[in-house]
Write a protein that holds these residues in place. Structure first.
Motif, short mmCIF file in Angstrom:
data_model
loop_
_atom_site.label_atom_id
_atom_site.label_comp_id
_atom_site.label_asym_id
_atom_site.label_seq_id
_atom_site.Cartn_x
_atom_site.Cartn_y
_atom_site.Cartn_z
N THR A 294 -15.06 -27.69 2.96
CA THR A 294 -16.41 -27.23 3.22
C THR A 294 -17.34 -28.42 3.41
O THR A 294 -17.18 -29.47 2.77
N ALA B 72 -27.62 -17.14 10.95
CA ALA B 72 -28.30 -18.37 10.54
C ALA B 72 -29.77 -18.12 10.25
O ALA B 72 -30.60 -19.00 10.43
N GLN C 220 -23.55 -34.38 5.71
CA GLN C 220 -23.11 -33.42 4.72
C GLN C 220 -22.25 -34.07 3.63
O GLN C 220 -21.69 -35.14 3.81
N TYR D 191 -21.32 -29.33 3.18
CA TYR D 191 -22.54 -28.74 2.63
C TYR D 191 -23.57 -29.82 2.30
O TYR D 191 -23.27 -31.00 2.23
N ASP E 78 -17.88 -28.88 13.18
CA ASP E 78 -16.85 -27.91 12.77
C ASP E 78 -15.46 -28.36 13.20
O ASP E 78 -14.47 -28.11 12.49
N PRO F 180 -28.00 -20.95 4.45
CA PRO F 180 -27.12 -21.44 5.53
C PRO F 180 -27.45 -22.89 5.86
O PRO F 180 -28.62 -23.28 5.92
N THR F 181 -26.43 -23.70 6.05
CA THR F 181 -26.67 -25.12 6.33
C THR F 181 -27.46 -25.34 7.61
O THR F 181 -28.14 -26.34 7.77
N SER F 182 -27.41 -24.37 8.52
CA SER F 182 -28.12 -24.51 9.78
C SER F 182 -29.63 -24.46 9.62
O SER F 182 -30.36 -24.93 10.50
N TYR G 21 -17.76 -22.57 2.23
CA TYR G 21 -18.16 -23.04 0.90
C TYR G 21 -17.71 -22.08 -0.20
O TYR G 21 -17.10 -22.50 -1.20
N ARG H 64 -14.08 -30.69 10.66
CA ARG H 64 -13.65 -29.96 9.46
C ARG H 64 -12.28 -29.33 9.69
O ARG H 64 -11.41 -29.39 8.81
N ASP I 269 -21.83 -24.01 4.55
CA ASP I 269 -21.20 -23.43 5.73
C ASP I 269 -20.40 -22.20 5.30
O ASP I 269 -20.42 -21.79 4.13
N ASP I 270 -19.66 -21.61 6.25
CA ASP I 270 -18.95 -20.38 5.95
C ASP I 270 -17.64 -20.60 5.19
O ASP I 270 -16.91 -19.64 4.93
#
Length: 268
Positions: A101, A147, A229, A103, A85, A215-217, A130, A88, A127-128
């Motif tokens: 994002t 998640a 990603q 992803y 994060d 969710p990516t997690s 996207y 990013r 992620d949040d």
């Protein structure tokens, strides 16, 4: 000074027809220039909309290794770390970048069912950021609050799996794992591309079966490994897309020690 002004007015009123024709020529000339400039500007904007869609301003940064684009649906490249994060946030701070994002994705996903109905569209681990980057909004239900093993569908996927039934709260199976449908999304503005070739058709027909998002997690729960990603960038404007994409590609190259290239919207 005043004598010159007086002589000028005398010349104008003394030759009214010539003065009128001169004024008419100036008006027509200025109007022609304004019309040409407006036409060129309008044509440029139409070309932009035809190529990338109005207001999307999205650049995908494609990961390259040994001069070949990497499709992480089929291979996991060596030496590529999972982005964090914090990285990013550093990319978002680059010039011309509005949002970023990270992803993961699979095309023509298998093992996705609701009862006896199968889904063969695209699956994304997001992620949040996207939905903001790609301009999606929740039409019913909610977004991801945690998640947990939740899934969000676009309107096409919801119709494919549930027909006219309300999908919210329903349980679907993805790769043998139960996921709860918590929301349905659609893009805020639609874009109808111009299909001029078989390649154009292949690009846009991929989304005809719909999209699903988790969710990516929880991606490693489905695919058993934490793969690198894809990166999508939303530029501050259409005119800054090239610079924003290059800035992010350069950032990734310097931090990941591997080649990456920016491409207009139409993964890192």
């Amino acid at each position: 000074m005043f004598e010159n002004i007086q002589l000028a007015f005398q010349g104008v009123f003394g030759h009214k027809l010539r003065s009128f024709l001169t004024m008419l020529g100036i008006i027509i000339g200025i109007a022609s220039i304004i019309t040409i400039i407006s036409t060129i500007k309008g044509t440029n904007e139409q070309i932009k909309q035809n190529l990338i869609g109005s207001g999307s301003n999205i650049v995908n940064v494609q990961l390259y290794q040994n001069d070949w684009a990497v499709d992480m649906s089929y291979q996991t490249p060596d030496g590529i770390r999972v982005l964090q994060d914090e990285q990013r946030d550093e990319m978002i701070a680059l010039d011309g970048v509005a949002d970023v994002t990270l992803y993961r994705s699979r095309e023509n996903v298998e093992g996705f069912y609701y009862r006896n109905t199968g889904f063969s569209g695209k699956l994304y681990g997001v992620d949040d950021h996207y939905f903001s980057v790609y301009g999606y909004e929740v039409r019913s239900g909610r977004g991801f609050a945690s998640a947990s093993k939740n899934v969000i569908l676009d309107e096409t996927a919801a119709k494919t799996l549930f027909s006219s039934d309300d999908p919210i709260g329903k349980i679907v199976e993805i790769s043998g794992e139960p996921f709860t449908v918590v929301g349905v999304v659609s893009q805020k503005s639609s874009f109808e591309p111009r299909i001029n070739s078989v390649k154009d058709y292949a690009m846009y027909v991929q989304e005809s079966s719909g999209l699903a998002f988790v969710p990516t997690s929880v991606w490693p729960v489905l695919y058993r490994f934490d793969e690198p990603q894809n990166v999508a960038v939303r530029a501050t404007s259409t005119d800054t897309m090239t610079d924003a994409g290059k800035a992010v590609a350069d950032y990734l190259t310097s931090h990941q020690i591997i080649a990456s290239k920016a491409t207009g919207d139409n993964s890192y």
